[in-house]
Design an enzyme around this catalytic site. Structure first.
Site, PDB file in Angstrom:
ATOM      1  N   CYS A   1       0.834  -1.201   0.000  1.00 51.60           N
ATOM      2  CA  CYS A   1       0.000   0.000   0.000  1.00 51.60           C
ATOM      3  C   CYS A   1       0.874   1.259   0.000  1.00 51.60           C
ATOM      4  CB  CYS A   1      -1.008  -0.031   1.132  1.00 51.60           C
ATOM      5  SG  CYS A   1      -2.443   0.982   0.727  1.00 51.60           S
TER       6      CYS A   1
ATOM      7  N   HIS B   1      -3.637  -4.927   0.132  1.00 56.78           N
ATOM      8  CA  HIS B   1      -3.051  -5.474   1.369  1.00 56.78           C
ATOM      9  C   HIS B   1      -3.206  -6.999   1.386  1.00 56.78           C
ATOM     10  CE1 HIS B   1      -2.752  -1.716   3.855  1.00 56.78           C
ATOM     11  NE2 HIS B   1      -3.625  -1.297   2.971  1.00 56.78           N
TER      12      HIS B   1
ATOM     13  N   GLU C   1      -1.939  -9.043   3.285  1.00 58.65           N
ATOM     14  CA  GLU C   1      -1.889  -9.581   4.654  1.00 58.65           C
ATOM     15  C   GLU C   1      -3.268  -9.845   5.239  1.00 58.65           C
ATOM     16  OE1 GLU C   1      -1.176  -6.509   3.754  1.00 58.65           O
ATOM     17  OE2 GLU C   1      -1.636  -5.022   5.299  1.00 58.65           O
TER      18      GLU C   1
END
Ligand code: GLN
Length: 537
Positions: free
Chosen positions: A382, A508, A510
């Site tokens: 990001c 993202h 994650e």
């Protein structure tokens, strides 16, 4: 069978790990074949944690449907692979907003709107929302905060009423703390007794107690807690500190937490949980000895929870690659041209963290320049990806003063700029580009190779974007735009193919990496870091 509702409350102190206990129970019930979901009720007045800074509440998690959520939802997904949504995280603010909207619409016409019954009814409606879909055997509801807080009172009253209505279909688990007094060499159960009394004083009798402790609690003491707290002796369970939170489901199962929940709620019987794959992961985690060193360059290095999903994703990937990950936090505000070599050279790869605002930005550029010039595996997420683009523009493409308009609205080269649709928006809450979007990856790119496919979907949380006007210049210069939104053509992934592994994602990844399904891009990055480390030797 009817949907069963499990309410998880906490007492004595905060941060005892209600989220981990809830996630562990969910893991066990899922592994026995039940359909399960978990939700969290947060007693603060913000509509969602999206506007909170990480110092207040740790990382902001994002669900696939674009809700900015409490970081506990990250635990829920990592433990269970369940996709959570807006309905899985409700705050006092959301409850009040909905009641006030109804009042304005005239839904309560003629009535005085009050905390009881209107706020409590709205809480009850939200608690049952997921259960009413008929898709779940168990709905686990974690009540944020600590019993006794003024803020939690309406939530406790609402779930007390639900228990009264649902009878055996509802159950209370209360998590407390048993401190060890080093001077006296004694474990103390008095805080637990007081906290249960507080709960009883609002009409809630816990069915199960989970006692968080640093040391094993002797059987006699557990029995005493059971007796004083009016709980069945076998339903007093201890939760001892463990090397990894992912062992907690096993510890809970050894003490029959899942069996007790099934028996007390009268749920249909199921076989023992199948934890084969879970145990395989834990085994790898325990036996791997080789270490991969990953530098995490960000500005919240003193805060364990600020980058929770990223550090967990790195750990999962390293574990599957038979390595232990050593995450070294590198403070982007303190990184200078003088010490960058000393700080980065011992690393096997670096992650440039997401974030907002100017603070620490220049350190990210310094780290990126060093990593690019030394061909160290580098992953920008990001804001980290946006920094990759800016650094490349300044130092390779010769675009002096290039920046994001977030940091410098008057930059001569706005290589990162506000999205067109964002320009009209003035409210800050919930207005970013949020949630899952499709992304088309360029065949043959490193990122496509990492995922093993060219169509992916990942979650977003940002306002600014790669500026299309500069795409050609970057492509010519050697930084390729290898991932884009198939509808809008917004650039989602950049990479420098001539480097070992130099990739930035606007999304993202994650938020979509779990214990049983680690995200392929983290696997690919950590693999590159391991190879780099082997080559260095
Ligand atoms: N501040 C950047 C933006 O809003 C990046 C956000 C992030 O890293 N999550 O676009």
């Amino acid at each position: 069978m009817d949907t069963k509702y499990i309410f998880v409350t906490g007492g004595v102190v905060s941060s005892l790990g209600k989220g981990i206990i809830s996630s562990s129970l969910a893991r066990l019930l899922l592994s026995r074949g039940y359909r399960v979901t978990i939700q969290k009720f947060d007693p603060y007045i913000n509509i969602d944690p999206g506007t909170l800074n990480p110092y207040e509440h740790g990382e902001c998690y994002v669900t696939a449907d674009g809700h900015e959520a409490d970081l506990d939802l990250g635990h829920y997904e990592r433990f269970t692979n369940i996709r959570t949504s807006r309905a899985n995280n409700v705050t006092t603010g959301r409850i009040y907003q909905s009641v006030i909207d109804k009042e304005r619409r005239g839904d309560y016409l003629g009535k005085t709107v009050q905390i009881i019954p209107h706020i409590t009814d709205e809480i009850k409606r939200n608690v049952k929302m997921l259960g009413n879909t008929g898709s779940y055997d168990f709905v686990i509801t974690e009540i944020g905060g600590t019993v006794g807080d003024i803020e939690s009172t309406p939530f406790l009253e609402a779930v007390r009423q639900l228990k009264w209505e649902l009878g055996r279909d509802a159950l209370f688990i209360h998590l407390t703390y048993v401190p060890y007094l080093h001077a006296a060499k004694e474990l103390k159960t008095k805080p637990t007794q007081h906290s249960v009394k507080l709960l009883q004083s609002v009409g809630i009798q816990p069915d199960i107690l989970v006692l968080r402790t640093e040391k094993e609690i002797p059987a006699g003491m557990l029995r005493k807690v059971a007796q004083f707290c009016n709980v069945a002796p076998e339903a007093v369970i201890q939760s001892i500190d463990l090397p990894t939170i992912y062992q907690v489901p096993l510890m809970m199962h050894e003490q029959h937490l899942d069996d007790i929940v099934i028996r007390l709620t009268g749920a249909d019987a199921t076989p023992e949980p199948d934890l084969t794959r879970w145990n395989e992961f834990l085994h790898k985690l325990a036996v791997s000895e080789k270490v991969v060193n990953i530098g995490l360059v960000g500005k919240y290095v003193e805060l364990q929870d600020a980058y929770k999903s990223i550090t967990e994703s790195l750990m999962q990937a390293a574990t599957y690659l038979d390595h232990k990950v050593n995450i070294v936090y590198i403070h982007s505000e303190k990184l200078t041209e003088e010490d960058v070599e000393a700080k980065l050279a011992p690393m096997d790869g670096i992650v440039i963290a997401p974030g907002f605002g100017q603070r620490g930005i220049e350190g990210k550029f310094i780290a990126l320049k060093w990593a690019r010039e030394h061909d160290m595996p580098t992953f920008g997420i990001c804001l980290g990806m946006q920094c990759m683009v800016i650094e490349y523009a300044r130092n390779v493409l010769g675009l002096t003063g290039a920046n994001s308009t977030e940091m410098d609205p008057l930059t001569p080269h706005n290589v990162i700029d506000l999205m067109e649709e964002q320009k009209q928006i003035s409210n800050l809450g919930g207005t970013m580009r949020l949630g899952a979007y499709k992304c088309a990856l360029r065949p043959g790119s490193r990122v496509a190779e990492a995922y093993g496919k060219t169509e992916i979907e990942e979650r977003h949380r940002h306002r600014f974007e790669f500026n299309e006007d500069y795409r050609e210049q970057f492509e010519q210069g050697g930084m390729k735009c290898v991932g884009e939104n198939p509808g809008t053509r917004l650039v989602e992934v950049v990479e420098i193919p001539e480097k070992r592994w130099f990739i930035g994602t606007q999304y993202h990844p994650e938020y979509q990496s779990t214990v049983l399904e680690p995200n392929p891009i983290f696997m690919s990055f950590v693999k590159a870091a391991i190879e780099y480390s082997d080559d260095k030797k």
